[in-house]
Design an enzyme around this catalytic site. Structure first.
Site, mmCIF file in Angstrom:
data_model
loop_
_atom_site.group_PDB
_atom_site.id
_atom_site.type_symbol
_atom_site.label_atom_id
_atom_site.label_comp_id
_atom_site.label_asym_id
_atom_site.label_seq_id
_atom_site.Cartn_x
_atom_site.Cartn_y
_atom_site.Cartn_z
ATOM 1 C CE LYS A 126 16.072 -35.321 1.442
ATOM 2 N NZ LYS A 126 14.796 -34.637 1.168
ATOM 3 C CD GLN B 39 12.737 -34.359 -2.004
ATOM 4 O OE1 GLN B 39 13.051 -35.083 -1.066
ATOM 5 N NE2 GLN B 39 13.276 -33.159 -2.169
ATOM 6 C CG ASP C 45 10.905 -33.497 5.217
ATOM 7 O OD1 ASP C 45 12.074 -33.460 5.659
ATOM 8 O OD2 ASP C 45 10.631 -33.553 4.005
#
Ligand code: NAP
Length: 290
Positions: free
Chosen positions: A48, A92, A115
């Site tokens: 990413k 994450q 996200d």
């Protein structure tokens, strides 16, 4: 049979994001937050960051040891939330078991939540309002649109009901006027339910769960699953037999995976330019076409 080529579509999304970033007075700053040393998470975050930096996003990565406390991590996320130079935050998951992931996600300001996992963004999606949408289902939608897959009135079946993939996927398909069924581990006769689908999204996390018997001839099959096996990466779909029946299918790798990272870039741009992104219908990232 059409291959739904995630790499090709992702390149276009990334190029559009990079062009948007180049036009900004200040590049977006993305803080990826990685805790511990889970090898899969390390690979995901590294990929990413690499793609984000290549597109011109400022890399504000933060790394914590597996023994970080809830309070320490909470303080760090609050600090990132209050920092005007940080326009996007990605925590994450999964986190080590001693940490409360829900409580930590809830500390991310919704407009930096690239996200799309906060309660505010989940609520916005459920209510059909603009907001940041989880990258994987947003990427699936982008991939379907890029290949002209009709959704209005279609029977769509989503296998999996996680907050990260299944539920937002169902919301997006519903918003696009599909008739949506969501399956999970207690669904009776999964094969029969899947076989009704014009558009089948497999996101259960079980390798090879979807067999050819579960696919209506000509259906579109999207495989979200990723599993590392001795034979390489494979998905939730039994690819060879299913591709003989399906009308269109995503490969693993090269399908949903690249789209997820591409939509992270698009969401990071959207988070950095909220007024502009949300004022323009049809824009990628944090927005969908109706
Ligand atoms: P998850 O949180 O484990 O959720 C799995 C879902 O599948 C649950 O809702 C579960 O039902 C359901 N399920 C489990 N067994 C089932 C069965 N036999 N029949 C029907 N449903 C079943 O996983 P996730 O985070 O959504 O991820 C799903 C998969 O996608 C994983 O392989 C993950 O690695 C992959 N993934 C890929 C990407 C990408 O970029 N390609 C991104 C995210 C995730 P219950 O709710 O009843 O337990």
């Amino acid at each position: 049979m059409t291959t739904l080529d995630g790499r090709r579509v992702a390149e276009k999304v990334v190029a559009a994001a990079a062009a948007d970033i180049a036009a900004l007075a200040r590049a977006p700053g993305l803080a990826t937050v990685l805790v511990g040393d889970d090898p899969a998470s390390e690979i995901y975050v590294r990929n990413k960051r690499r793609r984000c930096v290549a597109a011109g996003i400022r890399d504000l990565h933060r790394r914590f040891g597996a023994d970080v406390t809830q309070d320490e991590l909470a303080a760090a996320i609050r600090a990132l939330g209050g920092d005007p130079g940080v326009t996007g935050i990605l925590l994450q998951l999964p986190l080590p078991p001693h940490l409360d992931a829900d409580a930590l996600v809830s500390l991310i300001p919704p407009d930096k939540d690239v996200d799309g996992l906060t309660e505010t963004n989940a609520g916005r999606l459920a209510l059909g309002r603009p907001g940041l949408i989880p990258c994987t289902p947003l990427g699936v939608l982008e991939l379907l649109d890029a290949h002209g897959i009709a959704l209005a009135g279609a029977e769509a079946v989503v296998v999996g009901r996680s907050n990260l993939v299944g539920k937002p996927m169902a919301q997006l398909l519903l918003r696009r006027h599909a008739t949506v069924t969501v399956c999970h581990s207690r669904t009776r006769d999964l094969t029969a339910v899947c076989r009704r689908a014009d558009v089948l999204i497999a996101a259960a996390g079980i390798p090879g769960l979807i067999t050819a018997e579960a696919v209506k001839p000509g259906a579109t099959v999207v495989d979200v699953g990723i599993h590392r096996t001795p034979d390489g990466l494979r998905g939730d779909v039994d690819f060879d037999p299913v591709s003989a029946v399906a009308g269109a299918i995503t490969p693993v790798p090269g399908g949903v995976g690249p789209m997820t990272i591409a939509m992270l870039l698009a969401n990071t741009v959207a988070a950095a330019t909220p007024g502009r992104a949300r004022a323009r219908p049809g824009r990628r990232g944090g927005q969908i076409r109706e």
